[in-house]
Design a protein around this motif. Structure first.
Motif: not given
Ligand code: AMP
Ligand code: GLY
Length: 423
Positions: A187-189, A274-275
């Motif tokens: 997961l990116s953020g 996240t987005d």
């Protein structure tokens, strides 16, 4: 009220400091404690791994309420044993502590109740895990299922790292904790932590925080238990807090109750923003260390009735008031940490407490009446200020007043929050 506090870290020093301010407190005991905790509590030498001995101590001392700080005794069932003996206890049952004790358990709960988290699979052997990873590709995240002192997670940026992490787990690098593995989507953020009390049917949101897990400035180097933290975490806007409550925390509470293991204690949710919004990385079932230190500095309300209400199913009768200011803590660790480090090095001076700044003890001990460092993470220089920048400046002033040759710390704790203040 006579209280026994279980634990010996900076988290427990902060809890002891705050509990000691309660007008409802008549006596505070701590086991095993540390020299900082000893400023606020009578230290007991009862062995906290011996549950029968803890129950006997509570009976002999007429303890009204036990607060369990760390996860290990919870996962081992100390809260169940105390409650069975009729002693009111803050902390979840062993069944509910699986939220922290087993990553696979938590992922399955998320799947069952539609709680947002990375897609995952559980594996009991290396070959199936590797085949899945090869099909998914990197980056990907490998987690030993059980408690691994914060070291069981590999965020693998390449296929080679991912496959090596699988071999490590199944070759026993994390002991029994690695006998099962969770493989999870990356997961990116930005990460944030959220703390919320739960008595099984009512939730009391506490506060947000952010910690710095890596040992080096700029969030570089190996992972640690946490090199510093601050609260609030500016990334957690009121809207994101509300979404975390409705999409993650409330369904967890309902799901745990439905599954026959109602949760009582603190939900410490590790989130990735996240987005799509907040997604759950992991749960811990106790206060964070060093996050607890900053939470306690910001809490205006009396802690004791809040924790007691949580433990007695009456959380709907209390509220928690917070200072708007930012609290920030810098961890001083023994040189070499998180690798090997010398034990017993002398700590010559610690600045006195002020109403906006305090040094909490984590891995310290008294040897021939002199203060020495015995652990990896040793002291937490903690301060509050109207902005993150001012809290940081005050915390580092405190750090600079500490005389301990074998200590080191990061010099940039809070930088993300400060960047947000000065866009
Ligand atoms: P944990 O021990 O579960 O807190 O994981 C340690 C760290 O690994 C977290 O704080 C994250 O920085 C990172 N991490 C864990 N799971 C993920 C994920 N699914 N995606 C990206 N990073 C992760
Ligand atoms: N600081 C992270 C933890 O307490 O797990």
């Amino acid at each position: 009220m006579k209280v026994l506090l279980i634990g010996s870290g900076g988290r427990e020093h902060a809890l002891a400091w705050k509990l000691a301010q309660s007008p409802r407190l008549t006596a505070l005991f701590a086991a095993p404690g540390n020299p900082g905790i000893a400023e606020h509590a009578t230290i007991s030498d009862v062995d906290i791994d011996d549950q029968a001995a803890v129950v006997a101590f509570c009976r002999d001392t007429a303890i009204d309420f036990v607060v369990v700080g760390p996860e290990a005794p919870l996962v081992a069932g100390l809260a169940d044993r105390l409650r069975k003996a009729g002693i009111v206890t803050f902390g979840p049952s062993a069944a509910a502590a699986q939220l922290e004790g087993s990553k696979g358990f938590t992922k399955d709960l998320c799947a069952q109740y539609d709680i947002p988290t990375g897609a995952y699979r559980r594996f009991g052997n290396a070959s199936e895990a590797k085949a899945y990873i090869e099909a998914q590709g990197a980056p990907i995240v490998i987690k030993a299922d059980g408690l691994a002192a914060g070291k069981g997670v590999t965020v693998a940026m390449t296929m080679g790292e991912a496959l090596a992490a699988i071999d490590d787990c199944f070759d026993g690098a994390f002991g029994a904790a690695g006998a099962e593995v969770v493989v999870e989507a990356f997961l990116s953020g930005e990460e944030a932590s959220f703390f919320c009390l739960c008595d099984g049917r009512t939730l009391l949101p506490l506060a947000t925080a952010q910690d710095h897990k890596r040992v080096g400035d700029g969030d570089t180097g190996p992972n640690t238990g946490g090199m510093g933290a601050y609260s609030p975490a500016p990334v957690m806007t009121p809207d994101l807090v509300a979404r975390t409550m409705t999409e993650i925390i409330a369904p967890t509470m309902r799901g745990m109750a439905k599954n026959g293991m109602p949760f009582s204690g603190v939900f410490f949710a590790g989130l990735m923003i996240t987005d799509k919004g907040p997604e759950l990385i992991e749960y811990n079932v106790r206060f964070g260390d060093p996050e607890c230190q900053v939470l306690m500095m910001r809490l205006k309300s009396d802690l004791l009735p809040i924790l007691f209400a949580c433990a007695t199913g009456t959380l709907d009768t209390v509220t928690a008031e917070w200072h708007d200011e930012t609290a920030l803590t810098v961890v001083l660790a023994s040189k070499g940490y998180p690798g090997a480090y010398a034990k017993g090095t002398p700590i010559e001076a610690i600045p006195a407490e002020r109403n906006d700044a305090k040094v909490f003890h984590a891995g310290t001990a008294l040897k021939e009446r002199k203060l020495v460092a015995t652990g990896g993470r040793v002291l937490n220089a903690t301060a509050v200020g109207p902005t993150a920048a001012i809290a940081q400046e005050k915390a580092y002033q405190l750090v600079d007043g500490i005389v301990w040759d074998n200590g080191f710390c990061r010099r940039d704790i809070g930088y993300l929050a400060i960047e947000r203040e000065n866009p």
